[in-house]
Write a protein that holds these residues in place. Sequence first.
Motif, PDB file in Angstrom:
ATOM      1  N   LEU A  18       0.740  -1.126   0.375  1.00 33.81           N
ATOM      2  CA  LEU A  18      -0.141   0.308   0.395  1.00 33.81           C
ATOM      3  C   LEU A  18       0.810   1.383  -0.560  1.00 33.81           C
ATOM      4  O   LEU A  18       1.373   1.280   0.877  1.00 33.81           O
ATOM      5  CB  LEU A  18      -0.722  -0.044   1.272  1.00 33.81           C
ATOM      6  CG  LEU A  18      -1.465   1.290   1.317  1.00 33.81           C
ATOM      7  CD1 LEU A  18      -3.085   1.133   0.575  1.00 33.81           C
ATOM      8  CD2 LEU A  18      -2.823   1.391   3.085  1.00 33.81           C
ATOM      9  N   VAL A  19       0.708   2.299  -1.146  1.00 32.72           N
ATOM     10  CA  VAL A  19       1.458   3.378  -1.008  1.00 32.72           C
ATOM     11  C   VAL A  19       0.242   4.749  -0.945  1.00 32.72           C
ATOM     12  O   VAL A  19      -1.435   4.547  -1.070  1.00 32.72           O
ATOM     13  CB  VAL A  19       1.780   3.429  -2.167  1.00 32.72           C
ATOM     14  CG1 VAL A  19       2.813   5.257  -1.917  1.00 32.72           C
ATOM     15  CG2 VAL A  19       3.057   3.093  -3.133  1.00 32.72           C
ATOM     16  N   LEU A  20       0.663   4.805   0.582  1.00 29.67           N
ATOM     17  CA  LEU A  20      -1.398   5.754   0.831  1.00 29.67           C
ATOM     18  C   LEU A  20       0.559   7.125   0.948  1.00 29.67           C
ATOM     19  O   LEU A  20       1.266   8.274   1.790  1.00 29.67           O
ATOM     20  CB  LEU A  20      -0.835   6.144   2.360  1.00 29.67           C
ATOM     21  CG  LEU A  20      -2.093   5.216   3.036  1.00 29.67           C
ATOM     22  CD1 LEU A  20      -2.644   5.294   4.922  1.00 29.67           C
ATOM     23  CD2 LEU A  20      -3.614   5.521   2.847  1.00 29.67           C
ATOM     24  N   VAL A  21      -1.060   8.072   0.551  1.00 28.53           N
ATOM     25  CA  VAL A  21      -0.198   9.140  -0.643  1.00 28.53           C
ATOM     26  C   VAL A  21      -1.443  10.673  -0.150  1.00 28.53           C
ATOM     27  O   VAL A  21      -2.250  10.051   0.424  1.00 28.53           O
ATOM     28  CB  VAL A  21       0.251   9.703  -1.920  1.00 28.53           C
ATOM     29  CG1 VAL A  21       1.110   8.946  -2.234  1.00 28.53           C
ATOM     30  CG2 VAL A  21      -1.436   9.354  -2.397  1.00 28.53           C
ATOM     31  N   VAL A  35      -0.774  -0.395 -10.880  1.00 23.09           N
ATOM     32  CA  VAL A  35      -1.527  -0.974  -9.934  1.00 23.09           C
ATOM     33  C   VAL A  35      -2.776   0.424  -9.679  1.00 23.09           C
ATOM     34  O   VAL A  35      -3.306   0.680 -10.765  1.00 23.09           O
ATOM     35  CB  VAL A  35      -1.143  -0.967  -8.076  1.00 23.09           C
ATOM     36  CG1 VAL A  35       0.446  -1.577  -8.172  1.00 23.09           C
ATOM     37  CG2 VAL A  35      -0.501   0.624  -7.973  1.00 23.09           C
ATOM     38  N   PRO A  36      -3.885  -0.278  -9.268  1.00 25.75           N
ATOM     39  CA  PRO A  36      -5.210   0.612  -9.420  1.00 25.75           C
ATOM     40  C   PRO A  36      -4.508   1.584  -8.034  1.00 25.75           C
ATOM     41  O   PRO A  36      -3.950   2.352  -7.183  1.00 25.75           O
ATOM     42  CB  PRO A  36      -6.357  -0.454  -8.117  1.00 25.75           C
ATOM     43  CG  PRO A  36      -5.416  -1.358  -8.266  1.00 25.75           C
ATOM     44  CD  PRO A  36      -4.410  -1.514  -8.586  1.00 25.75           C
ATOM     45  N   LEU A  37      -5.326   3.454  -8.557  1.00 27.20           N
ATOM     46  CA  LEU A  37      -5.691   3.985  -7.163  1.00 27.20           C
ATOM     47  C   LEU A  37      -6.524   5.000  -7.433  1.00 27.20           C
ATOM     48  O   LEU A  37      -8.106   4.867  -8.128  1.00 27.20           O
ATOM     49  CB  LEU A  37      -4.972   5.568  -8.675  1.00 27.20           C
ATOM     50  CG  LEU A  37      -5.894   6.622  -8.159  1.00 27.20           C
ATOM     51  CD1 LEU A  37      -4.069   7.058  -7.108  1.00 27.20           C
ATOM     52  CD2 LEU A  37      -5.501   7.855  -8.911  1.00 27.20           C
ATOM     53  N   VAL A  38      -6.792   4.976  -6.020  1.00 28.74           N
ATOM     54  CA  VAL A  38      -8.115   5.339  -5.367  1.00 28.74           C
ATOM     55  C   VAL A  38      -7.771   6.594  -4.972  1.00 28.74           C
ATOM     56  O   VAL A  38      -7.051   6.948  -3.655  1.00 28.74           O
ATOM     57  CB  VAL A  38      -8.329   4.783  -4.441  1.00 28.74           C
ATOM     58  CG1 VAL A  38     -10.140   4.798  -3.810  1.00 28.74           C
ATOM     59  CG2 VAL A  38      -9.117   2.905  -4.915  1.00 28.74           C
ATOM     60  N   SER A  39      -8.700   7.742  -5.603  1.00 26.74           N
ATOM     61  CA  SER A  39      -8.572   9.375  -4.850  1.00 26.74           C
ATOM     62  C   SER A  39      -9.707   9.254  -3.977  1.00 26.74           C
ATOM     63  O   SER A  39     -10.800   8.896  -3.572  1.00 26.74           O
ATOM     64  CB  SER A  39      -8.767  10.138  -6.316  1.00 26.74           C
ATOM     65  OG  SER A  39      -9.687   9.959  -6.780  1.00 26.74           O
ATOM     66  N   ASN A  40      -9.655  10.539  -3.507  1.00 26.10           N
ATOM     67  CA  ASN A  40      -9.889  11.493  -2.190  1.00 26.10           C
ATOM     68  C   ASN A  40     -10.510  10.150  -1.555  1.00 26.10           C
ATOM     69  O   ASN A  40     -12.471  10.756  -1.042  1.00 26.10           O
ATOM     70  CB  ASN A  40     -11.440  11.800  -3.150  1.00 26.10           C
ATOM     71  CG  ASN A  40     -11.345  13.356  -4.149  1.00 26.10           C
ATOM     72  OD1 ASN A  40     -10.575  13.752  -3.611  1.00 26.10           O
ATOM     73  ND2 ASN A  40     -12.025  12.322  -5.275  1.00 26.10           N
ATOM     74  N   VAL A  80      -1.790  -1.371  -3.746  1.00 23.15           N
ATOM     75  CA  VAL A  80      -2.857  -0.149  -4.838  1.00 23.15           C
ATOM     76  C   VAL A  80      -2.065   1.991  -3.716  1.00 23.15           C
ATOM     77  O   VAL A  80      -1.595   1.205  -3.047  1.00 23.15           O
ATOM     78  CB  VAL A  80      -4.240   0.041  -3.855  1.00 23.15           C
ATOM     79  CG1 VAL A  80      -4.081  -0.110  -2.893  1.00 23.15           C
ATOM     80  CG2 VAL A  80      -5.229   1.031  -4.604  1.00 23.15           C
ATOM     81  N   VAL A  81      -2.616   2.163  -4.696  1.00 23.57           N
ATOM     82  CA  VAL A  81      -1.904   3.984  -4.375  1.00 23.57           C
ATOM     83  C   VAL A  81      -3.539   4.390  -4.145  1.00 23.57           C
ATOM     84  O   VAL A  81      -4.591   4.494  -4.528  1.00 23.57           O
ATOM     85  CB  VAL A  81      -1.369   4.626  -5.591  1.00 23.57           C
ATOM     86  CG1 VAL A  81      -1.456   5.745  -4.934  1.00 23.57           C
ATOM     87  CG2 VAL A  81      -0.323   3.495  -6.087  1.00 23.57           C
TER      88      VAL A  81
END
Length: 250
Positions: free
Chosen positions: A110-113, A135-140, A170-171
């Motif tokens: 997991l990359v948490l930004v 990899v998938p990106l999930v924003s907001n 995932v990011v």
Amino acid sequence: MKILVPVKQVPDPNAIRFDASGTFASSTPRVVNEYDQYAIEEAIRLKESGAATEVVVMTIGPSGARDAVNRGLAMGADRGLLVVASDTDLEATDVAAVITAEARDGGYDLVLVGQETSDGGSGVVGPQVAAKLGVPLVSNVVSLEVGDGKLTLGREVEDGRHIVETPLPVVVCALTGLNDPRSPSLKGIMAARKKPVQEAQIASYETNGADISWGKLYAEERVVEGTIIETDAESAARQVVELLREKKLI
């Protein structure tokens, strides 16, 4: 689950100072970007819950940016990474390239930004890292739950909350409302002094892979077609019905 939290040291929005050229004065105090603090806090909560095995906080910037890593360690992260670079040399693509290299080589799940930074505000680093990693990106993201090899995430959207499930790795881009970041305790600050912080030079990373570029802004040409009916109301109504039938809309 192994978590990487990239953070950025930004000018303190509550104490902004400008020099004669209109840019941020070097005397402006620096703090950890607000959205990044949500990312750190969430990662530490996952570690405390037993869902994560290790939390690593990294930053890219001048030697003084180590303070951002130290804050993450004082909050509860396990170890830190400082990639030394001049602020003036950094482009978003370079930052994304360095984070991608660390995420790939370090085997993170997991990359948490943070959703964006308070100084640049572009919000492009997270999406670039996800694209480079494939990899998938999930924003907001404003809520996060861990399942069996997957995450259930709540996204803040204009008309409410959007719930999505995603596999790992995932990011994830943290947004206000995800949590309430803790302030480092005295015990945490003392413990942070004994935690390892790796230091590397940005020259040791490949940062010239600028595969994203900005084009010119332009307005797309719009073609508008219409029919003006000039007659009495009854005839106009009949013609409108006929036109709708011709276009098979009724």
